[in-house]
Scaffold this motif. Structure first.
Motif, PDB file in Angstrom:
ATOM      1  N   ILE A  54       0.379  -0.526  -1.937  1.00  0.00           N
ATOM      2  CA  ILE A  54       1.397   0.233  -1.201  1.00  0.00           C
ATOM      3  C   ILE A  54       2.595   0.555  -2.096  1.00  0.00           C
ATOM      4  O   ILE A  54       2.688   0.070  -3.221  1.00  0.00           O
ATOM      5  N   PHE A  55       3.520   1.340  -1.575  1.00  0.00           N
ATOM      6  CA  PHE A  55       4.774   1.705  -2.229  1.00  0.00           C
ATOM      7  C   PHE A  55       5.460   0.449  -2.767  1.00  0.00           C
ATOM      8  O   PHE A  55       5.408  -0.588  -2.135  1.00  0.00           O
ATOM      9  N   PRO A  56       6.118   0.478  -3.944  1.00  0.00           N
ATOM     10  CA  PRO A  56       6.382   1.621  -4.795  1.00  0.00           C
ATOM     11  C   PRO A  56       5.479   1.723  -6.033  1.00  0.00           C
ATOM     12  O   PRO A  56       5.504   2.747  -6.701  1.00  0.00           O
ATOM     13  N   ASN A  57       4.764   0.674  -6.382  1.00  0.00           N
ATOM     14  CA  ASN A  57       3.906   0.708  -7.582  1.00  0.00           C
ATOM     15  C   ASN A  57       4.665   1.223  -8.802  1.00  0.00           C
ATOM     16  O   ASN A  57       4.217   2.138  -9.497  1.00  0.00           O
ATOM     17  N   ASN A  58       5.795   0.626  -9.082  1.00  0.00           N
ATOM     18  CA  ASN A  58       6.670   1.072 -10.156  1.00  0.00           C
ATOM     19  C   ASN A  58       6.347   0.314 -11.446  1.00  0.00           C
ATOM     20  O   ASN A  58       6.676  -0.860 -11.589  1.00  0.00           O
ATOM     21  N   ALA A  59       5.695   0.989 -12.372  1.00  0.00           N
ATOM     22  CA  ALA A  59       5.269   0.359 -13.630  1.00  0.00           C
ATOM     23  C   ALA A  59       6.460  -0.064 -14.486  1.00  0.00           C
ATOM     24  O   ALA A  59       6.418  -1.116 -15.138  1.00  0.00           O
ATOM     25  N   PHE A  60       7.531   0.730 -14.497  1.00  0.00           N
ATOM     26  CA  PHE A  60       8.715   0.377 -15.286  1.00  0.00           C
ATOM     27  C   PHE A  60       9.357  -0.896 -14.739  1.00  0.00           C
ATOM     28  O   PHE A  60       9.701  -1.805 -15.494  1.00  0.00           O
ATOM     29  N   ALA A  61       9.516  -0.981 -13.424  1.00  0.00           N
ATOM     30  CA  ALA A  61      10.114  -2.166 -12.808  1.00  0.00           C
ATOM     31  C   ALA A  61       9.265  -3.407 -13.070  1.00  0.00           C
ATOM     32  O   ALA A  61       9.791  -4.500 -13.281  1.00  0.00           O
ATOM     33  N   LYS A  62       7.975  -3.220 -13.072  1.00  0.00           N
ATOM     34  CA  LYS A  62       7.049  -4.342 -13.280  1.00  0.00           C
ATOM     35  C   LYS A  62       7.312  -5.059 -14.610  1.00  0.00           C
ATOM     36  O   LYS A  62       7.128  -6.269 -14.719  1.00  0.00           O
ATOM     37  N   LEU A  63       7.782  -4.329 -15.601  1.00  0.00           N
ATOM     38  CA  LEU A  63       8.060  -4.909 -16.916  1.00  0.00           C
ATOM     39  C   LEU A  63       9.151  -5.975 -16.863  1.00  0.00           C
ATOM     40  O   LEU A  63       9.179  -6.872 -17.694  1.00  0.00           O
ATOM     41  N   ALA A  64      10.062  -5.878 -15.886  1.00  0.00           N
ATOM     42  CA  ALA A  64      11.169  -6.827 -15.777  1.00  0.00           C
ATOM     43  C   ALA A  64      10.841  -8.014 -14.873  1.00  0.00           C
ATOM     44  O   ALA A  64      11.630  -8.946 -14.762  1.00  0.00           O
ATOM     45  N   ILE A  65       9.685  -8.001 -14.238  1.00  0.00           N
ATOM     46  CA  ILE A  65       9.290  -9.081 -13.335  1.00  0.00           C
ATOM     47  C   ILE A  65       8.579 -10.158 -14.152  1.00  0.00           C
ATOM     48  O   ILE A  65       7.575  -9.890 -14.800  1.00  0.00           O
ATOM     49  N   ASN A  66       9.121 -11.367 -14.121  1.00  0.00           N
ATOM     50  CA  ASN A  66       8.548 -12.454 -14.916  1.00  0.00           C
ATOM     51  C   ASN A  66       7.187 -12.885 -14.400  1.00  0.00           C
ATOM     52  O   ASN A  66       6.268 -13.118 -15.173  1.00  0.00           O
ATOM     53  N   GLU A  67       7.090 -13.046 -13.098  1.00  0.00           N
ATOM     54  CA  GLU A  67       5.840 -13.510 -12.474  1.00  0.00           C
ATOM     55  C   GLU A  67       5.495 -12.525 -11.365  1.00  0.00           C
ATOM     56  O   GLU A  67       6.104 -12.540 -10.299  1.00  0.00           O
ATOM     57  N   HIS A  68       4.570 -11.623 -11.647  1.00  0.00           N
ATOM     58  CA  HIS A  68       4.174 -10.662 -10.616  1.00  0.00           C
ATOM     59  C   HIS A  68       2.730 -10.960 -10.216  1.00  0.00           C
ATOM     60  O   HIS A  68       1.827 -11.007 -11.035  1.00  0.00           O
ATOM     61  N   ILE A  69       2.565 -11.210  -8.929  1.00  0.00           N
ATOM     62  CA  ILE A  69       1.252 -11.511  -8.382  1.00  0.00           C
ATOM     63  C   ILE A  69       0.899 -10.368  -7.447  1.00  0.00           C
ATOM     64  O   ILE A  69       1.532 -10.184  -6.400  1.00  0.00           O
TER      65      ILE A  69
END
Length: 193
Positions: A100-115
């Motif tokens: 689902i929304f937002p699927n932001n690849a740039f933001a994902k880079l700043a997330i330390n632990e993304h599940i």
């Protein structure tokens, strides 16, 4: 939304003073300081951090635990444009529906632990993933304050979250987060929007 944002900042201050606090509003995790997005006009999570750095202690460290169904892209974007030292003072743990929304690849880079999880996940699998990954996060990082974005759009039937958790699953989820805060003696502010 201005009052809810003010409530988030006040609740964070109260959490530091008393160990925990809850703002029934707030948790506008799609808004960044650059723009509003996804029903979120003001970046209250980023504002909590900036306010506490300015008026409490510039060395405070934060862990954002985001268990809303959606990726927390706003504060992640804000983190990515900070100075290196400040970026190191923010740890982001985000468990979200990848479909689902937002699927932001740039933001994902700043997330330390993304599940990333899928829409059909059930309580047992969700809780197992949360326990395992949250334990790893606390082994890796020791914050001075936990900002817990506890969205309930993970509930079965919510058309925006498109997930499958029961009320019992959400209660268990919240209990796990608060137990980590208590066990590690870390103040926690919960945002429930």
């Amino acid at each position: 939304m201005k009052w809810q944002t003010s409530g988030s900042i006040l609740a964070a201050q109260l959490a530091i003073e008393h160990g925990w606090a809850i703002n029934l509003g707030g948790g506008f995790h799609h808004a960044s300081q650059l723009k509003a997005e996804g029903f979120c006009l003001l970046a209250d999570i980023s504002l909590i951090i900036k306010y506490l750095w300015k008026y409490r202690n510039p060395d405070l460290k934060f862990m954002i635990i985001d268990l809303d169904a959606h990726q927390g892209n706003g504060y992640a974007i804000d983190k990515s444009i900070l100075l290196s030292k400040e970026r190191d003072q923010i740890y982001i743990f985000d468990l979200y529906n990848k479909d689902i929304f937002p699927n932001n690849a740039f933001a994902k880079l700043a997330i330390n632990e993304h599940i990333e999880i899928s829409s059909d996940i059930q309580d047992d699998e969700y809780i197992t993933l949360l326990k395992k990954n949250l334990a790893c996060a606390f082994n890796e990082y020791k914050p001075d304050l936990i900002i817990y974005n506890a969205g309930t759009d993970v509930l079965n039937g919510d058309p925006l979250g498109n997930m499958n958790l029961t009320i019992t699953g959400v209660i268990d989820r919240d209990q796990i987060v608060f137990e980590h805060a208590k066990t590690n003696n870390i103040p926690i502010v919960m945002l429930t929007r």
